[in-house]
Write an enzyme that holds these catalytic residues in place. Structure first.
Site, PDB file in Angstrom:
ATOM      1  N   ASP A  13       1.578   6.450   5.430  1.00  0.00           N
ATOM      2  CA  ASP A  13       0.613   5.491   4.891  1.00  0.00           C
ATOM      3  C   ASP A  13       1.143   4.771   3.645  1.00  0.00           C
ATOM      4  OD1 ASP A  13      -1.782   4.265   5.476  1.00  0.00           O
ATOM      5  OD2 ASP A  13      -3.009   5.647   4.296  1.00  0.00           O
ATOM      6  N   LYS A  61     -10.140  13.161   7.615  1.00  0.00           N
ATOM      7  CA  LYS A  61      -9.653  12.795   8.953  1.00  0.00           C
ATOM      8  C   LYS A  61      -9.628  14.037   9.848  1.00  0.00           C
ATOM      9  CE  LYS A  61      -6.576   8.937   7.770  1.00  0.00           C
ATOM     10  NZ  LYS A  61      -7.253   7.930   8.593  1.00  0.00           N
ATOM     11  N   ASP A 113     -12.180   7.153   3.461  1.00  0.00           N
ATOM     12  CA  ASP A 113     -10.964   6.960   4.256  1.00  0.00           C
ATOM     13  C   ASP A 113     -10.549   5.476   4.298  1.00  0.00           C
ATOM     14  OD1 ASP A 113      -8.822   7.643   5.802  1.00  0.00           O
ATOM     15  OD2 ASP A 113      -9.965   8.004   7.652  1.00  0.00           O
ATOM     16  N   GLU A 136      -9.390   3.745   2.000  1.00  0.00           N
ATOM     17  CA  GLU A 136      -8.863   3.819   0.633  1.00  0.00           C
ATOM     18  C   GLU A 136      -7.800   2.758   0.342  1.00  0.00           C
ATOM     19  OE1 GLU A 136      -7.640   5.467   3.087  1.00  0.00           O
ATOM     20  OE2 GLU A 136      -5.516   5.040   2.777  1.00  0.00           O
ATOM     21  N   ASP A 165      -2.571  10.290   3.326  1.00  0.00           N
ATOM     22  CA  ASP A 165      -3.971   9.895   3.497  1.00  0.00           C
ATOM     23  C   ASP A 165      -4.710  10.947   4.315  1.00  0.00           C
ATOM     24  OD1 ASP A 165      -6.381   8.668   3.791  1.00  0.00           O
ATOM     25  OD2 ASP A 165      -5.669   7.064   5.127  1.00  0.00           O
ATOM     26  N   LYS A 178       0.857  -1.190   0.000  1.00  0.00           N
ATOM     27  CA  LYS A 178       0.000   0.000   0.000  1.00  0.00           C
ATOM     28  C   LYS A 178       0.890   1.235   0.000  1.00  0.00           C
ATOM     29  CE  LYS A 178      -3.247   2.663   2.918  1.00  0.00           C
ATOM     30  NZ  LYS A 178      -4.098   2.688   4.125  1.00  0.00           N
ATOM     31  N   ARG A 208      -7.650  -0.439   0.973  1.00  0.00           N
ATOM     32  CA  ARG A 208      -8.208  -1.665   0.378  1.00  0.00           C
ATOM     33  C   ARG A 208      -8.625  -1.444  -1.059  1.00  0.00           C
ATOM     34  NH1 ARG A 208     -12.580  -1.911   5.123  1.00  0.00           N
ATOM     35  NH2 ARG A 208     -10.910  -0.730   6.138  1.00  0.00           N
TER      36      ARG A 208
HETATM   37  N1  BES Z   1      -4.245   4.678   6.770  1.00  0.00           N
HETATM   38  C1  BES Z   1      -5.397   4.481   7.570  1.00  0.00           C
HETATM   39  C2  BES Z   1      -5.145   3.496   8.725  1.00  0.00           C
HETATM   40  C3  BES Z   1      -4.179   3.956   9.762  1.00  0.00           C
HETATM   41  C4  BES Z   1      -4.612   4.727  10.837  1.00  0.00           C
HETATM   42  C5  BES Z   1      -2.855   3.586   9.705  1.00  0.00           C
HETATM   43  C6  BES Z   1      -3.716   5.128  11.799  1.00  0.00           C
HETATM   44  C7  BES Z   1      -1.967   4.000  10.677  1.00  0.00           C
HETATM   45  C8  BES Z   1      -2.392   4.764  11.724  1.00  0.00           C
HETATM   46  C9  BES Z   1      -6.519   3.913   6.721  1.00  0.00           C
HETATM   47  O1  BES Z   1      -6.548   4.332   5.411  1.00  0.00           O
HETATM   48  C10 BES Z   1      -7.788   4.342   7.350  1.00  0.00           C
HETATM   49  O2  BES Z   1      -8.047   5.509   7.349  1.00  0.00           O
HETATM   50  N2  BES Z   1      -8.553   3.396   7.846  1.00  0.00           N
HETATM   51  C11 BES Z   1      -9.782   3.690   8.479  1.00  0.00           C
HETATM   52  C12 BES Z   1     -10.776   2.652   8.041  1.00  0.00           C
HETATM   53  C13 BES Z   1     -12.185   2.963   8.428  1.00  0.00           C
HETATM   54  C14 BES Z   1     -12.686   4.178   7.673  1.00  0.00           C
HETATM   55  C15 BES Z   1     -13.044   1.769   8.116  1.00  0.00           C
HETATM   56  C16 BES Z   1      -9.566   3.641   9.989  1.00  0.00           C
HETATM   57  O3  BES Z   1      -8.786   2.813  10.453  1.00  0.00           O
HETATM   58  O4  BES Z   1     -10.144   4.464  10.670  1.00  0.00           O
HETATM   59 ZN    ZN Z   2      -4.806   4.895   4.615  1.00  0.00          ZN
HETATM   60 MN    MN Z   3      -7.601   6.125   5.161  1.00  0.00          MN
END
Ligand code: BES
Ligand code: ZN
Ligand code: MN
Length: 483
Positions: A275, A264, A334, A336, A257, A252, A338
């Site tokens: 990210d 966010k 968010d 993204e 992000d 990834k 996947r």
């Molecule tokens: N890149 C983030 C996940 C992340 C968060 C990695 C904190 C490292 C530290 C990912 O893209 C994300 O935003 N995931 C969301 C998914 C949710 C919207 C289902 C999350 O974890 O809040």
């Molecule tokens: Zn992310």
């Molecule tokens: Mn994200």
């Protein structure tokens, strides 16, 4: 750091510093007629774990660095801690070179493991990232370490692997630490192209136009909000037999992000420059494999894009078609990672790999589940999961298996498309893995969620280089190299 081997009698070594246990140090000092100096210097020394002491001698062997507890048998974790303490003490000394001669016995481990563990500790502690400081702090002066062994031949593979891992780790950490205005998708492509200088490596990419032709609507749904174009980067390493199925690594590479329209909150948003640490890890592991000349074929795919909100950005509720043909309802922009990964996984399968391993900072929920000590491993094959956990154990880069049970799949149900891109509050790391699992058919596949392990926040903010040690250990095994 450059690693090499040395042998012969310890007292006859010419070096600014010899790293030894207390007993060995005493023996060396006695042989050099400097026992009194040694006794006086070590009078108050506590010979126990994590203590070290520098003893100055006169002559061609200028110093002894005594490592506490090194005369006692250790388990693997204790030895790792001891190696870390020795590395930190050694790196503080104003010297360019040293010899390490730690003969500590470790339960169930042989010399090559001990050597690799020492090199790994030195590489991790020697790393500095000062590129954007106008007055960088002086880096450690230590540039080369010789490892003292009785049997050079058995150890030469270990040293080759230690040097290769050092190079791969540094690449991964640099890419992760680089700010997001520098490390964008184009930067990742240029860095990947550098690997292509090696005769057995070729680098190519799919640009957005090509991805549109291939129907990669999921990747493009993320990339379209950014003014910086995305790239699907492909690095092929042919170190194995012609025609042998490759190991595929997929990373990834979200270079920033913001969350997109599902923006966010501002606190710690800067950390979303990390990210792309999954991408950095698969590139670093590939670099290490290339440098070590591992006898296997690899294809490494990086899904590089930036997740931004804009007038062109994807809206919550948009439905897109992935290159697998499956339609996805994007309920949260968010989620993204996947989306870019599902098209990368589909592309990976066109190379008919024997295994696919994807690495991603995929979910905050993974940090809630495991914290920072372990990376999460999901796999559709028990043998592959075991091999990855073993590689984590061997390298000290720990991982823990999580479930991919069918029961979780229903959380991804969509009223309007084949699948939704989020699965609700519960088991967020698991449902993200479940989403990815829908895009892999008939291939052994593992997914590593490294959201907690790939970087640190707070005062020690920075990329850790994980899970490169685990991946490299896995690749060494796969190629038949001791490791
Ligand atoms: N890149 C983030 C996940 C992340 C968060 C990695 C904190 C490292 C530290 C990912 O893209 C994300 O935003 N995931 C969301 C998914 C949710 C919207 C289902 C999350 O974890 O809040
Ligand atoms: Zn992310
Ligand atoms: Mn994200």
């Amino acid at each position: 750091m450059k690693y090499s081997l040395t042998d012969g009698a310890l007292p006859s070594l010419r070096t600014p510093c010899l790293v030894v246990s207390r007993k060995t140090g005493e023996r060396v000092a006695r042989a050099l007629g400097q026992r009194d100096i040694f006794s006086r210097a070590t009078q108050d020394f506590k010979d126990k774990a994590e203590e070290t002491l520098c003893v100055h001698l006169s002559g061609a062997l200028a110093r002894l660095l005594i490592v506490g507890g090194a005369d006692e048998r250790k388990n693997a974790d204790e030895f790792r801690k001891m190696a870390a303490a020795a590395a930190q003490a050694l790196l503080k000394l104003p010297i360019k070179a040293a010899v390490v001669a730690l003969e500590t016995r470790v339960n169930g481990k042989r010399t090559d493991w001990k050597l690799r563990t020492i090199m790994h500790a030195l590489s991790q502690h020697a790393y500095r990232y000062e590129r954007h400081k106008s007055k960088p702090a002086a880096p450690p002066s230590l540039a080369g370490v010789r490892l003292h062994v009785d049997e050079r031949k058995a150890a030469s593979t270990a040293v080759k692997l230690g040097n290769a891992l050092d190079a791969g780790l540094a690449l991964t950490r640099d890419l992760g630490n680089e700010p997001p205005n520098v490390c964008n998708p184009g930067y990742l492509l240029r860095e990947a192209r550098k690997l292509g200088r090696h005769p057995k490596v070729s680098v190519s990419q799919l640009d957005e136009k090509k991805m549109r032709e291939l129907g990669m609507g999921a990747f493009l749904a993320v990339s379209q909000g950014s003014d910086t174009p995305g790239h699907m980067i492909i690095v092929r390493y042919n170190g194995g037999k012609r025609g042998e199925a490759p190991v595929a690594l997929v990373g990834k590479g979200i270079t920033f992000d913001t969350g997109g329209i599902s923006l966010k909150p501002p606190a710690a948003m800067d950390e979303m420059k990390f990210d792309m640490c999954g991408a950095a890890a698969v590139l670093g592991a590939t670099k290490a494999a290339i440098e070590a000349g591992l006898a296997l074929n690899m294809v490494t795919i990086v899904a590089a894009a930036e997740n931004m909100p804009s007038g062109d950005a994807t809206r919550p509720g948009d439905i897109v078609t992935s290159s697998s043909g499956k339609t996805i309802e994007i309920l949260n922009t968010d989620a993204e990672g996947r989306l870019v990964l599902c098209d990368a996984l589909t592309h990976a399968q066109t190379f008919k790999p024997r295994t696919i391993i994807d690495v991603a900072t995929l979910t905050g929920a993974c940090i809630v589940a495991l914290g920072s000590h372990a990376s999460a491993v999901y796999a559709n094959d028990d043998g592959l999961a075991d091999a990855l956990l073993r590689a984590g154990d061997d390298s000290g880069d720990k991982a823990w298996r999580m479930p991919l049970w069918d029961e979780y799949q229903s959380q991804l149900r969509s009223n309007f498309a084949d699948v939704a891109n989020i699965g609700g509050r519960d088991a967020g790391s698991v449902t993200a893995a479940c989403f990815l699992s829908r895009f892999v058919e008939g291939t052994d596949w593992a997914h590593m969620d490294v959201a907690g392990s790939a970087f640190q926040g707070g005062p020690r903010k920075g990329a850790t280089g994980r899970p490169v040690p685990l991946l490299f250990s896995y690749l060494c095994r796969e190629s038949g190299s001791a490791g």
